[in-house]
Design an enzyme around this catalytic site. Structure first.
Site: not given
Ligand code: TNX
Length: 505
Positions: A303
C-alpha cells in the site's frame, strides 16, 4: 469414537482409524516415558499444558513405557521419510498412548492432537480416550498467524498467551507486524526515539508500548521452545509515519509529522533517494536480524500510495538486498513482486482476494520467477479482522466482508492464482490487524474460531482435484470438530466468537 463420526481434532489428520478394544484411561500419577533427543522437553510442555488443561499430576521418566503410560519416542524411523520434518504417529490403546516422530516438532504436534482427544471435563474421572491410530504430517511447511502489535500494542505476556493458543492448531510461524503509521514497537539501540516517541501511542490514542530487545529475545525463545518461528515485520517504505514522526531527518521537508492514531493507509513514505534513509534501514534491519534466529525478515512493501512507482522499485531492490546482506531471506507483501530485482528466494505474501484483482496475481508469480515462494493470505477468507457479521462491534469490512466461518474454511491455496500450485506455495497465514482491537480478548474473539479453519487449510491434505472446492472441503465434517474444540478453548480461557453456524457444546 463411534464409526463414521469425525475424530474431534483440528486440523484434520491425514488419517485416523478407530480400532477395536478398551479405551485408554489417563490415571492420576501416570507417567510420560520419553526416548530420543528432544523428547524430554516435549514431555515437559505436555505436562505444563495438561496441568492447565486438566490438572493431572504426571511425571516424566526416561524408561520404557509401562501399562497406562504416555510414551513419546523420537527416532528417525518412527515415521515415513516424507513426514520426518513435522509428522507424527499417535496410537491410543488400553495399554497406553504412544507418540512417535522423527523430530521434536513432530512429537510436539502429536501432543497437540492428544490434548484435543482428551476430555475437556477435567473433573470427570477417569479421563478416557477411545482407541485410535493416527498418522499425520502437514501439507505446508509454513502455517502462520500474524498479529499486528503496531496499531494496538500487546504486551509480552499477551503475546505468549497468543502463542499458547495458536500451537493447539499446529501453527508454526508467528508474524509480528512490529511497525506501522500508528506505532513503532521494537527497540532499536541506534535510533532510540523510534520507541521513545514513535512507540508512545497507537490506534485511537491508545497507550502504545514497545518490546525492549531483551523482551523480544525472550519472546523469540518462548516461541521457539514451542516450535514457533517469529517472523518480524518492519513495514516500509509506506506505513512509516511513526518513524517519520520520530526522526524528522527522514522526511524531505525535515519537519516531523505528528503521531497518527487514525485508520487511514497509504499516506506516509520513506525516501528511496536519500542517504539518511539507507543508514536508517541498514541499522534497523541489522538490529532486528541480529535478534532473529529464524530465516525470514519481512519488510512489508504494501500500500505505498505515496511513493512514486520508480522510487518504489529503487526502494525495494535496495531494501531487500540489505535484508539479504544481514543474512535473512526477505519477505514482503505481494506488491513487492513489482520489482524484478529481488534477491533469490524472496518470499511473497499474497493478500488479494480468492479471485485476484488487477495485477495481484502477476505480482505474486513474480516471486516464483525470481526463485522464491509464496505465503497465501487471501484477505476475503483469511483476514481475521474482517467482521463476522454486518454491524459487528469489532473489525473492518473492506475485504468483501462479512467473512463467515464457512467462507474461511471453503477455499484452497493452490486454486487462487492461476499458475501458482503447491510446488511454489510455502504456506498459509491468517493475519489479524488491530485498528479496532484494543485488548487481547478482542483479538481472540476475531481470531477464534476462524484461525482453526485457516489452520486446517494449511495443514490437512489438499482436497481431491475437482473444480468445486466447496464440495470437497466438507463443512459438515468440520463443524462438529470445531464445536468440540470450542469446549477446549472455553476450558483454557481462550476467548472465541460463538458463531451461530456451529452447535457449540
Ligand atoms: C490492509 S493488505 C493492510 C493493513 C490494514 C488491513 C486492515 C495489507 C498488507 N495491509 O494495513 O491494517 O488492511 O484490514
Amino acid at each position: 469414537m463411534p464409526a463414521g463420526e469425525p475424530i474431534p481434532v483440528i486440523p484434520r489428520p491425514v488419517s485416523a482409524e478407530s480400532v477395536d478394544g478398551a479405551p485408554f484411561t489417563l490415571r492420576p500419577g501416570a507417567r510420560v516415558s520419553v526416548a530420543g533427543a528432544g523428547a524430554g522437553e516435549v514431555a515437559e510442555l505436555l505436562l505444563a499444558e495438561l496441568a492447565s488443561d486438566c490438572r493431572r499430576d504426571l511425571t516424566v521418566v526416561h524408561e520404557p513405557p509401562a501399562f497406562g503410560d504416555i510414551a513419546i519416542v523420537i527416532a528417525e524411523d518412527e515415521v515415513p521419510e516424507d513426514a520426518r520434518a513435522e509428522g507424527y504417529n499417535l496410537a491410543v490403546t488400553a495399554e497406553g498412548v504412544r507418540i512417535g516422530a522423527a523430530s521434536a516438532a513432530g512429537a510436539f504436534w502429536g501432543v497437540q492432537t492428544l490434548r484435543q482427544l482428551l476430555p475437556v471435563e477435567c473433573a470427570s474421572d477417569p479421563l478416557t480416550i477411545e482407541p485410535v491410530i493416527i498418522r499425520d504430517r502437514p501439507r505446508y511447511a509454513y502455517r502462520g498467524a500474524m498479529l499486528d502489535v503496531a496499531r494496538h500494542f500487546f504486551a509480552p505476556a499477551e503475546v505468549r498467551r497468543f502463542i499458547d493458543a495458536i500451537v493447539l492448531l499446529k501453527i508454526n510461524h508467528l508474524h509480528l507486524h512490529l511497525t506501522d503509521d500508528q506505532g513503532w514497537r521494537i527497540q532499536i539501540e541506534r535510533w532510540p526515539n523510534l520507541t521513545a516517541h514513535g512507540g508512545s501511542t497507537g490506534s485511537d490514542g491508545s497507550a502504545g508500548g514497545f518490546y525492549t530487545q531483551d523482551e523480544f529475545r525472550e519472546l523469540v525463545a518462548y516461541a521457539a521452545a514451542r516450535h514457533v518461528t517469529i517472523v518480524p515485520e518492519l513495514d516500509m517504505p509506506g506505513h512509516t509515519n511513526a518513524a517519520l514522526a520520530s526522526y524528522p531527518e527522514l522526511t524531505p521537508s525535515g519537519v516531523a509529522p505528528a503521531l497518527y492514531t487514525g485508520s487511514k493507509v497509504g499516506f506516509s513514505t520513506l525516501q528511496a533517494d536519500d542517504v539518511r534513509t539507507w543508514e536508517f534501514i541498514d541499522d534497523v534491519v541489522g538490529e532486528v536480524a541480529a535478534l532473529t534466529p529464524g530465516p525470514y525478515l519481512h519488510i512489508g512493501g504494501d500500500e505505498c500510495l505515496s511513493t512514486s512507482p520508480g522510487e518504489f522499485l529503487r526502494f525495494i531492490a535496495r531494501a531487500t538486498a540489505i535484508v539479504a546482506d544481514h543474512g535473512k531471506t526477505p519477505a514482503g507483501w505481494h506488491e513487492m513482486g513489482k520489482s524484478d530485482a529481488l534477491p533469490d528466494g524472496t518470499i511473497g505474501q499474497y493478500w488479494d482476494f480468492l479471485t485476484p484483482r488487477e495485477s495481484a496475481g502477476d505480482e505474486t508469480l513474480s516471486f516464483v520467477r525470481q526463485g522464491g515462494s509464496v505465503i497465501m493470505s487471501p484477505a476475503d477468507v483469511s483476514y481475521l479482522d474482517i467482521v463476522y457479521e454486518e454491524g459487528d462491534r469489532l473489525g473492518q469490512d473492506w475485504a468483501d466482508g462479512p467473512t463467515s466461518i464457512r467462507q474461511s474454511y471453503e477455499w484452497d491455496p493452490a486454486r487462487i492464482v492461476p499458475g501458482l500450485g503447491d510446488a511454489h506455495i510455502l504456506g498459509v497465514e491468517g493475519p489479524v490487524w488491530t485498528e479496532t482491537l484494543a485488548t487481547i480478548d478482542d483479538v481472540e474473539e476475531m481470531v477464534f474460531p476462524r484461525l482453526a479453519a485457516v489452520a486446517e487449510v494449511a495443514w490437512s491434505p489438499a482436497p481431491a482435484d475437482t473444480a468445486d472446492v466447496e464440495s470437497v472441503r466438507d463443512f459438515g465434517d468440520f463443524a462438529p470438530r470445531l464445536a468440540a474444540l470450542g469446549a477446549h478453548w472455553a476450558a483454557a480461557g481462550t476467548n472465541f466468537r460463538r458463531v451461530p453456524e456451529i452447535a457449540w457444546h
